[in-house]
Design an enzyme around this catalytic site. Structure first.
Site, short mmCIF file in Angstrom:
data_model
loop_
_atom_site.label_atom_id
_atom_site.label_comp_id
_atom_site.label_asym_id
_atom_site.label_seq_id
_atom_site.Cartn_x
_atom_site.Cartn_y
_atom_site.Cartn_z
N PRO A 100 14.90 45.96 -77.29
CG PRO A 100 14.11 47.57 -75.79
CD PRO A 100 15.31 46.77 -76.13
CD GLU A 127 18.04 54.95 -70.72
OE1 GLU A 127 17.20 55.00 -71.63
OE2 GLU A 127 17.75 54.64 -69.54
NE ARG A 164 10.25 24.02 -75.11
CZ ARG A 164 9.81 23.21 -74.16
NH1 ARG A 164 10.41 23.15 -73.00
NH2 ARG A 164 8.77 22.45 -74.37
CG ASP A 179 6.71 22.91 -76.91
OD1 ASP A 179 6.31 22.14 -76.03
OD2 ASP A 179 7.88 23.34 -76.97
N1 ADE Z 1 16.32 44.53 -73.38
C1 ADE Z 1 15.44 45.34 -72.75
N2 ADE Z 1 14.19 45.06 -73.13
C2 ADE Z 1 14.27 44.05 -74.04
C3 ADE Z 1 13.33 43.34 -74.82
N3 ADE Z 1 12.03 43.60 -74.75
N4 ADE Z 1 13.77 42.38 -75.63
C4 ADE Z 1 15.08 42.13 -75.74
N5 ADE Z 1 16.02 42.77 -75.04
C5 ADE Z 1 15.63 43.72 -74.20
#
Ligand code: ADE
Length: 259
Positions: A100, A127, A164, A179
């Site tokens: 994230p 984590e 794709r 797309d």
């Molecule tokens: N792992 C956990 N959450 C994630 C996300 N939002 N994007 C990429 N990998 C992740």
């Protein structure tokens, strides 16, 4: 099976390799694997763990909740993956960690990554990973501002977007050129049979057979939808003369209350 050259090779480092059958066995992506346009190998860090219990996670130094993926099994798995890619003749494979905190995936990022012949993806759990593993990582990518329980779904999302776009994966009817996001706009609305559904009729122009009128209607619909749902995309887009004219028409129609 059609003989074809592999266009993109994936090596995935994951504690849950079984999950990847979702992308390798089904639909458009499944067909690309079957036709050998893409190639996949899965690496489980557990197999690189040195101890009897095959430990791959541990508590964080300094305390706090949750466990971290340990450096050694991860790094060994990444190196094995890179050796495989190098043995396949891939000169520069990119190592990407799905996290994230990474750069947000977008159509432009997908296009950029398509220049790679080989990608090693780390799907972390718990984590996250020991910070020192970052010396083996080229890029961090996120699929959105939310936290998944693991990187596997994120990895498969990115893989699907990449696959794709590869030549030969989609047939003419499925073409990726139309797309959403390809030209900076959302895709227009689509209709299929029946012509009338619960008193709702398919727009007349789509039945007219006039290709130019249909093209213009679709472009205007794309602009209308993008203006309504993703005005941020329109603000970033360089509009053509035709798009500017259509957008003016839409604004006038809105002012007159006809849409
Ligand atoms: N792992 C956990 N959450 C994630 C996300 N939002 N994007 C990429 N990998 C992740």
């Amino acid at each position: 099976m059609r003989a074809s050259k592999v266009l993109l090779t994936f090596d995935i480092v994951t504690l849950m390799p079984e999950m990847f059958s979702a992308i390798s066995d089904y639909g458009v992506t499944g067909r690309a694997f079957k036709e050998n346009i893409v190639n996949l190998n899965l690496w489980n860090p557990r197999e690189f763990s040195m101890d009897l219990h095959k430990t791959v996670d541990d508590r964080t130094y300094g305390g706090g909740p949750g466990m971290l993926m340990m450096a050694n099994p991860l790094v060994e798995a990444i190196e094995a993956a890179k050796v495989r890619q190098s043995n396949l003749g891939i000169k520069s494979s990119k190592v990407i960690h799905m996290t994230p905190r990474g750069k947000l995936l977008s159509h432009n990022e997908v296009k950029r990554l398509l220049s790679c012949k080989g990608i090693v993806i780390i799907s972390s759990r718990y984590e996250g990973i020991d910070e020192r593993v970052n010396d083996w990582i080229d890029e961090e990518i996120s699929i959105g501002d939310y936290v998944l329980s693991g990187g596997e779904l994120a990895a498969m999302t990115m893989m699907d977007c990449l696959i794709r776009q590869l030549p030969g994966v989609l047939n003419d009817d499925e073409s990726a050129t139309q797309d959403s996001f390809v030209d900076g706009l959302l895709d227009h609305s689509h209709f299929t049979r029946p012509e009338v559904f619960k008193d709702m009729k398919v727009p007349e122009v789509l039945l007219s057979g006039n290709h130019e009128k249909i093209r213009l209607w679709r472009l205007k619909e794309s602009l209308k939808l993008t203006l309504k749902k993703r005005p941020d995309l329109l603000a970033q887009k360089l509009l053509t003369k035709e798009e500017t004219r259509l957008l003016k028409e839409i604004q006038i129609e809105q002012e007159q209350g006809s849409i």
